[in-house]
Scaffold this active site. Structure first.
Site, PDB file in Angstrom:
ATOM      1  N   SER A   1       0.537  -1.295  -0.108  1.00 43.15           N
ATOM      2  CA  SER A   1      -0.084   0.099  -0.088  1.00 43.15           C
ATOM      3  C   SER A   1       0.994   1.098   0.109  1.00 43.15           C
ATOM      4  O   SER A   1       1.869   1.203   0.851  1.00 43.15           O
ATOM      5  CB  SER A   1      -0.840  -0.149   1.330  1.00 43.15           C
ATOM      6  OG  SER A   1      -1.501   1.085   1.315  1.00 43.15           O
ATOM      7  N   GLY A   2       0.656   2.124  -0.791  1.00 44.78           N
ATOM      8  CA  GLY A   2       1.373   3.369  -0.844  1.00 44.78           C
ATOM      9  C   GLY A   2       2.782   3.211  -1.957  1.00 44.78           C
ATOM     10  O   GLY A   2       3.529   4.091  -2.061  1.00 44.78           O
TER      11      GLY A   2
ATOM     12  N   ASN B   1      -0.831   5.942   2.984  1.00 43.59           N
ATOM     13  CA  ASN B   1      -1.084   6.408   1.787  1.00 43.59           C
ATOM     14  C   ASN B   1      -2.249   7.470   1.689  1.00 43.59           C
ATOM     15  O   ASN B   1      -3.241   7.020   2.407  1.00 43.59           O
ATOM     16  CB  ASN B   1      -1.260   5.432   0.782  1.00 43.59           C
ATOM     17  CG  ASN B   1      -1.622   5.991  -0.417  1.00 43.59           C
ATOM     18  OD1 ASN B   1      -1.610   7.267  -0.885  1.00 43.59           O
ATOM     19  ND2 ASN B   1      -1.478   5.032  -1.572  1.00 43.59           N
TER      20      ASN B   1
ATOM     21  N   GLU C   1      -0.299  -6.776   2.945  1.00 43.81           N
ATOM     22  CA  GLU C   1      -0.461  -6.129   4.039  1.00 43.81           C
ATOM     23  C   GLU C   1       0.024  -6.580   5.256  1.00 43.81           C
ATOM     24  O   GLU C   1      -0.511  -7.890   5.636  1.00 43.81           O
ATOM     25  CB  GLU C   1      -1.932  -5.563   4.339  1.00 43.81           C
ATOM     26  CG  GLU C   1      -2.058  -4.329   3.426  1.00 43.81           C
ATOM     27  CD  GLU C   1      -3.550  -3.687   3.691  1.00 43.81           C
ATOM     28  OE1 GLU C   1      -4.359  -4.037   4.456  1.00 43.81           O
ATOM     29  OE2 GLU C   1      -3.796  -2.794   2.955  1.00 43.81           O
TER      30      GLU C   1
ATOM     31  N   SER D   1      -5.360   5.900  -0.453  1.00 44.22           N
ATOM     32  CA  SER D   1      -5.074   4.395  -0.342  1.00 44.22           C
ATOM     33  C   SER D   1      -6.225   3.881  -1.097  1.00 44.22           C
ATOM     34  O   SER D   1      -7.512   4.322  -0.631  1.00 44.22           O
ATOM     35  CB  SER D   1      -4.749   4.025   0.937  1.00 44.22           C
ATOM     36  OG  SER D   1      -4.644   2.325   0.682  1.00 44.22           O
ATOM     37  N   SER D   2      -6.222   2.916  -1.979  1.00 45.67           N
ATOM     38  CA  SER D   2      -7.291   2.571  -2.722  1.00 45.67           C
ATOM     39  C   SER D   2      -7.726   1.583  -1.705  1.00 45.67           C
ATOM     40  O   SER D   2      -7.157   0.196  -1.282  1.00 45.67           O
ATOM     41  CB  SER D   2      -7.010   1.671  -3.827  1.00 45.67           C
ATOM     42  OG  SER D   2      -6.272   2.540  -4.602  1.00 45.67           O
TER      43      SER D   2
HETATM   44  N1  LIG Z   1       4.912   7.715 -10.276  1.00 44.71           N
HETATM   45  C1  LIG Z   1       4.790   8.602  -9.250  1.00 44.71           C
HETATM   46  N2  LIG Z   1       5.192   9.756  -9.455  1.00 44.71           N
HETATM   47  C2  LIG Z   1       4.832  10.567  -8.427  1.00 44.71           C
HETATM   48  N3  LIG Z   1       4.353  10.312  -7.208  1.00 44.71           N
HETATM   49  C3  LIG Z   1       3.857   9.177  -7.106  1.00 44.71           C
HETATM   50  C4  LIG Z   1       3.917   8.150  -8.224  1.00 44.71           C
HETATM   51  N4  LIG Z   1       3.542   6.961  -7.752  1.00 44.71           N
HETATM   52  C5  LIG Z   1       2.941   7.278  -6.632  1.00 44.71           C
HETATM   53  N5  LIG Z   1       3.119   8.508  -6.183  1.00 44.71           N
HETATM   54  C6  LIG Z   1       2.558   9.165  -4.924  1.00 44.71           C
HETATM   55  O1  LIG Z   1       2.509   7.934  -3.777  1.00 44.71           O
HETATM   56  C7  LIG Z   1       1.072   8.170  -3.571  1.00 44.71           C
HETATM   57  C8  LIG Z   1       0.671   6.629  -3.335  1.00 44.71           C
HETATM   58  O2  LIG Z   1       0.310   6.062  -4.558  1.00 44.71           O
HETATM   59  P1  LIG Z   1      -0.722   5.037  -4.919  1.00 44.71           P
HETATM   60  O3  LIG Z   1      -0.700   4.733  -6.312  1.00 44.71           O
HETATM   61  O4  LIG Z   1      -1.946   5.372  -4.504  1.00 44.71           O
HETATM   62  O5  LIG Z   1      -0.311   4.035  -4.096  1.00 44.71           O
HETATM   63  P2  LIG Z   1      -1.002   2.529  -3.773  1.00 44.71           P
HETATM   64  O6  LIG Z   1      -2.185   2.294  -4.857  1.00 44.71           O
HETATM   65  O7  LIG Z   1       0.123   1.428  -4.057  1.00 44.71           O
HETATM   66  O8  LIG Z   1      -1.390   2.231  -2.425  1.00 44.71           O
HETATM   67  C9  LIG Z   1       0.355   8.865  -4.517  1.00 44.71           C
HETATM   68  O9  LIG Z   1      -0.639   9.498  -3.993  1.00 44.71           O
HETATM   69  C10 LIG Z   1       1.536   9.764  -5.065  1.00 44.71           C
HETATM   70  O10 LIG Z   1       1.455  11.032  -4.165  1.00 44.71           O
HETATM   71 MG   LIG Z   2      -3.956   2.093  -4.504  1.00 41.12          MG
END
Ligand SMILES: Nc1ncnc2c1ncn2[C@@H]1O[C@H](COP(=O)(O)OP(=O)(O)O)[C@@H](O)[C@H]1O
Ligand SMILES: [Mg+2]
Length: 1149
Positions: A181-182, A231, A463, A234-235
């Site tokens: 996550s994150g 995060n 997790e 977070s989804s």
């Molecule tokens: N390629 C990227 N460039 C910039 N920031 C990113 C990138 N990937 C993730 N982030 C940052 O990390 C945070 C968490 O990413 P997210 O995709 O929501 O994580 P996950 O879905 O794996 O839990 C995002 O809100 C963003 O701020």
């Molecule tokens: Mg996500």
């Protein structure tokens, strides 16, 4: 040499090139090098002779042989992943390969903003936690239609590869994004979607589909994402999206599947986390009107279900996001009433949390609960159209139906709260599923044609929390399955490639997590099966009984541990608490608390509540609870959450297996959501459980690197004479020749059907080093030739210029010399002429002087002769005579000149010519005097006797009064008229005229001053030859007559007044009343005439006293008449005032 030309395509301009120049032999090197290094040509023939490229090359190849950025940007660049690598772009090239080198490599790249790294075709992405400039439209263009290994690793390269193989090779694709996550999974999935959207077809319809697909994200994120400690976005659900394309690669639509929304979050959130975004967005972003309609208040603290400590997320504008979501809903195709219904459900959920219960004891001893404040309940019912009594009852009773029997039991407070929360969770999770279905309806492909599919899987990552419960168990199970499919597919692909390429397959050792999957999902003794069994079993069922069961069944499993399991090494280990079990997942050991497993698996909603919901007037809510319909009553238990999830995971896995997989493995560099921090421990853990090392091992089992023959030959052909600059055979043969030439040991490589397989990365690096060296050599060669050519050209140009300059200079020098000679000749000529002229002049002068001398001598001689002759005649008086003559002449001249210079005849003209000679000074003065007297005489001569008399009188007046009386100057201009009053002509004065026989000298009206009071009366003043008469002005009667001999004195002031006193002889007849005091405008004239008349008649001078204070005899008194400076008040007329006996004051203005 034949003269030919080619066209070089650079920056879009076509330039024919001259080829008659030196350096031709290196052109082939040059052309090949250009092709290799960057520039794409249109080559009309093989004989290309270029001149421009030399210039170009020299400027772009400084010394090292690399192209500057701007030049690269302008040209279509053909590069390789191997160019300018930071660390290694593909981890199969790592040497030595171990965990440390893998992490070091990731860190090194991360520190240089290279967040993507490959393992073969798998992309590893390290979350940068900040926006990098690597997703711009230019980048999209860069990666578009390029080979996977051509540019530095990027998620776009993977997306492009997937999209192209879908479009061109008709292979369905899936993109599997995994990570904690994150770690950036959701972002990655969005990047993939946006890339595909950017490169696939265009057109109004297609754009609408794209827009709908992309806009489904904000909607799902609002309802399914929340801020967690890991995060901010977070989804909290798993998402799999199939994007469907037609045969051209244009998007047609999509299907979204969602997995296991974390619904417990609706009613409770861990510390530092938030509820789903939509609640906060609604309260912050809705208009007052909407809030009123939904019976909500803007204040978060009003709602029990909202966590307050982290209600605000830094950098997130909930209100703005709310507008985005509403807009996205509209784009996706939600009707206004649908969107409103959704918000009503959200509001209802929020308000449910505010319903509170209090205990109420019944007589029969059963506990019962009661709603504390019914207001909230009332509002919910109004909002949802549910009968308040129905809902109230549903919160107080539970009806169990079994075989036509209905038993109602009351709910105690705890049960009531449980029922409330269960309702909220169900309402929300069903709403979410409804949303997904609704979106699917909108984005579903309209046509029935065969579709190609690209699936994007963004599912919650592995997790491990402090307290892990049913949700983590389920999530981790899903990740196990994904890992398994990853291993299977990677291996499969690898194996397939070996078979395809006809290379011998060597067995690879790797950890297969199938055993863990089995532990969980096995239908007979898997943990999920046990849980279901426990849930369905009659009798008392608790989490503890479930654990006991596990302890019995799974005790011997090597990945299962619990305090009671027989094989547990921790049998007496207190580190493993009671009511817990531990599973050794592929990604690490996770300790699960059994508490809540049974409940969560049952996912029980009391039937009374679902029936109450079904009865709602709100269409959407009604549709969410179909089981509440009494007509469709189903006594069979609904499938448990666990079995539902297992089934959906199984479907998903099946689905994925049919597709060509593309992996994105996301890594979280730190726990702080901070940029620039790379926590090696954390990354190491992820690297380990993501099995990256194994992934690399699998990938390079046997051979670390492979490349198709063409690009391989292209890249390294400069290393061998036979292949450079052209190889005219099949690429494979070229590579063979090349490798033989380079003496690479045969065990280091294998020839596949289309690819060369290189066993060790060091071989590749050796090739790379050689290539780099050779490129530099070639660049040096070209530089050398170019420099030579440049120098020669420069030299030739200089020489040509020098000749031109020399010619011009010579001409100029000759011209200058000629000018010099010419001017010198002129100078010499002029000197000579001058010299000659001077010589002649000298002679002429001499001659002239001689003649003059002769004349002078002759004159002197004659003079001497004459003087000798005439000396006797004029010796004695000559000097005197000459003097007199001269003097005469001068005087004569003076007078003649004076004659012309005499000034005008006006006696007042002061001009007089200056004196010419000093000795004439007295003469000159005398002449002036005489002239003046003469002209005065002339002037006088003009006068008549009358005028003469007047002037005489005026002269007399001047002598008497000039500089003595202030009145005098004003009288000078007035002519003396004497008889002003014409007595003869006025019949009024006939008597007066008859009385006087003598000649009248003055007849004038004067003011006689009264002696007593100083007032004045008019009197006619008459002066005859012998008398002075005063007569009445009106009647002309004579008042007084004074013979002139009796007048002794006239007194007057020195001032500008007309007063005067006439003093009479004492004792005379007229003096009886005293002296007279008059004032007249013609005082000067009167006094003058009186004086003159007296003088002519009595031969005595009349005494005229001028003084500002004088005595006057009035009868017996002597009165002083005093003149003072009066004020202006009385105007310009002097006033007279008798002050006392002795003083009469005259004020003169
Ligand atoms: N390629 C990227 N460039 C910039 N920031 C990113 C990138 N990937 C993730 N982030 C940052 O990390 C945070 C968490 O990413 P997210 O995709 O929501 O994580 P996950 O879905 O794996 O839990 C995002 O809100 C963003 O701020
Ligand atoms: Mg996500």
């Amino acid at each position: 040499m034949e003269k030919k030309s080619c066209h070089l395509v650079m920056s879009g301009s076509l330039q024919p090139v001259d080829c008659s120049m030196p350096g031709f032999p290196v052109l082939h090197h040059f052309l090949e090098l250009l092709k290799l290094t960057s520039i794409k040509f249109v080559t009309p023939s093989s004989h290309l002779i270029l001149r421009r490229p030399f210039l170009l090359l020299a400027s772009i190849f400084p010394a090292s042989g690399s192209f500057p950025q701007e030049t690269m940007a302008k040209m279509e660049v053909k590069t390789s992943l191997l160019d300018n690598m930071i660390g290694v772009g593909d981890m199969v090239l790592l040497e030595p390969l171990n965990e440390d080198t893998v992490i070091d490599n990731l860190k090194k790249r991360f520190d240089h903003n290279e967040i993507y790294t490959y393992i073969g075709s798998v992309v590893i992405s390290v979350n940068p936690y900040r926006s990098l400039p690597i997703y711009s439209p230019e980048k999209v263009e860069d990666y578009r239609n390029r080979n996977f290994y051509e540019l530095s690793p990027h998620i776009f390269a993977l997306s492009d590869e997937a999209y192209r193989s879908l479009r061109d090779q008709d292979k369905d694709q899936c993109i599997l994004i995994t990570g904690e996550s994150g770690a950036g999974k959701t972002e990655a999935s969005k990047l993939v979607m946006s890339y595909v959207a950017a490169v696939c077809g265009k057109g109004a319809e297609v754009n609408q589909v794209k827009e709908q697909l992309l806009q489904s994200n904000p909607v799902l994120e609002a309802f399914g994402n929340a801020k967690t400690v890991r995060n901010d976005n977070s989804s909290r659900f798993g998402k799999y999206m199939d994007i469907e394309f037609d045969f051209k690669g244009d998007p047609l639509g999509g299907v979204i599947s969602n997995y296991l929304l974390e619904k417990s979050r609706v009613v409770k959130q861990p510390r530092g986390e938030r509820n789903f975004h939509v609640f906060y967005q609604l309260l912050s972003g809705a208009s007052e009107e909407l809030l009123n309609k939904l019976k909500l208040e803007r204040d978060f603290s009003r709602y029990n279900y909202l966590s307050l400590d982290s209600a605000k997320v830094n950098g997130v504008d909930d209100a703005a996001n709310f507008r985005t979501v509403r807009n996205a809903m509209q784009i996706v195709g939600f009707m206004d009433h649908e969107a409103e219904s959704v918000l009503e459900v959200v509001a209802a959920v929020l308000k449910l949390g505010n319903i509170e219960f209090k205990p109420e004891s019944r007589v029969n001893g059963l506990d019962e609960s009661k709603i504390k404040d019914k207001n909230e309940l009332k509002e919910i019912c109004e909002l949802t159209g549910i009968d308040q009594s129905v809902l109230e009852r549903a919160f107080s009773f539970r009806t169990v139906e079994a075989k036509q029997e209905k038993v109602s039991t009351t709910l105690n407070v705890a049960q009531a709260y449980y029922a409330r929360d269960a309702l909220a969770k169900n309402l929300y999770s069903r709403l979410f599923s409804w949303l997904v279905n609704r979106i699917n309806e909108s984005i579903k492909a309209q046509t029935k044609v065969r579709k190609k599919v690209m699936g994007v899987l963004d599912i919650y990552g592995f997790e491990i929390f402090e307290d892990n419960s049913f949700e983590q168990f389920i999530i981790n199970y899903c990740n196990e399955k994904l890992q398994q499919i990853f291993i299977e597919l990677t291996l499969k692909e690898e194996q397939e490639e070996y078979i395809r390429e006809d290379i011998e397959w060597t067995h690879i050792e790797y950890f297969n997590n199938a055993i863990i999957c089995d532990l969980i999902e096995n239908n007979t003794n898997g943990i999920l099966a046990m849980l279901d069994e426990e849930c369905l079993r009659p009798g008392t069922v608790t989490d503890e009984t479930f654990l006991e069961k596990l302890n019995q069944v799974c005790a011997t499993h090597q990945h299962f541990e619990s305090r009671m399991s027989k094989c547990s090494r921790f049998l007496n280990d207190t580190s493993l608490p009671h009511s817990c079990f531990r599973i050794q997942h592929y990604a690490g050991k996770v300790l699960y608390q059994v508490e809540g497993f049974v409940d969560k698996n049952n996912d029980l909603l009391y039937r009374d509540l679902s029936q109450a919901m079904w009865k709602a007037g709100h269409a959407l809510i009604k549709s969410l609870f179909p089981e509440g319909n009494p007509a469709k009553i189903n006594l069979k238990r609904p499938p448990t959450a666990g079995s539902q999830f297992k089934a959906s995971v199984a479907t998903l896995m099946k689905n994925l297996q049919t597709k060509n997989p593309n992996y994105i493995r996301c890594i979280k560099p730190n726990d702080k959501k901070a940029a620039h921090i790379f926590n090696e421990g954390l990354v190491c853990h992820q690297v380990r459980y993501l099995g990256l090392l194994e992934n690399v091992r699998v990938r390079r089992a046997g051979y670390a690197f492979r490349q198709a023959y063409e690009p391989c030959l292209e890249r390294y052909k400069m290393l061998c004479k036979q292949t450079w600059p052209h190889w005219k055979g099949p690429a494979r043969a070229g590579v063979e020749v090349l490798f033989n030439e380079l003496e690479i040991p045969v065990e280091e490589y294998s020839f596949g059907r289309s690819k060369i397989f290189i066993r060790n990365p060091r071989t590749l690096f050796k090739l790379e080093d050689l290539r780099k060296q050779r490129l530099e050599d070639l660049a040096t060669l070209i530089q050398k030739i170019y420099r030579g050519w440049k120098c020669r050209t420069h030299f030739l140009l200089m020489r040509k210029s020098q000749i031109v300059i020399a010619a011009w200079f010579r001409r100029y020098a000759q011209q200058k010399r000629y000018q010099q000679i010419k001017s010198s000749a002129l100078v010499i000529q002029s000197y000579i002429r001058g010299w000659k002229a001077r010589k002649i002049l000298r002679e002429l002068k001499h001659q002239k002087r001689c003649e003059e001398a002769v004349t002078t001598i002759a004159a002197y001689w004659h003079g001497t002769q004459v003087r000798r002759e005439y000396r006797k005649f004029f010796r004695a008086n000559a000097g005197k005579k000459i003097y007199e003559f001269t003097l005469q002449r001068i005087v004569q001249k003076y007078f003649l000149e004076m004659k012309n210079k005499v000034p005008s005849l006006s006696p007042i003209d002061k001009n007089w010519p200056s004196r010419p000679y000093l000795f004439l000074d007295s003469t000159h003065k005398e002449l002036k005097r005489i002239f003046h007297l003469w002209r005065c005489k002339k002037y006088r001569d003009q006068f008549t006797d009358q005028q003469k008399l007047i002037y005489e009188e005026k002269l007399e007046a001047s002598e008497l009064f000039k500089d003595k009386k202030a009145l005098y100057p004003s009288s000078v201009g007035q002519p003396f008229q004497g008889p002003y009053l014409e007595i003869n002509k006025n019949p009024k004065y006939k008597k007066l005229k008859d009385a006087i026989e003598e000649k009248i000298i003055i007849a004038e009206v004067v003011n006689k001053i009264n002696r007593a009071n100083g007032k004045s009366t008019s009197r006619i003043f008459l002066l005859t030859n012998n008398n002075l008469l005063l007569a009445d002005q009106k009647s002309g009667q004579i008042k007084s007559e004074v013979p002139l001999v009796d007048v002794t004195k006239v007194s007057m002031s020195s001032q500008n007044d007309g007063f005067f006193a006439i003093h009479l002889k004492e004792g005379c007849e007229a003096a009886s009343k005293g002296d007279f005091l008059f004032s007249s405008d013609h005082l000067i004239e009167m006094a003058t005439k009186l004086y003159r008349t007296t003088l002519s008649q009595t031969k005595q001078k009349l005494n005229i006293e001028i003084s500002d204070e004088f005595l006057v005899q009035f009868r017996q008194d002597k009165v002083c008449v005093k003149f003072i400076q009066g004020n202006q008040k009385n105007g310009s007329v002097p006033t007279c005032k008798r002050k006392n006996n002795r003083l009469l004051e005259v004020a003169v203005p």
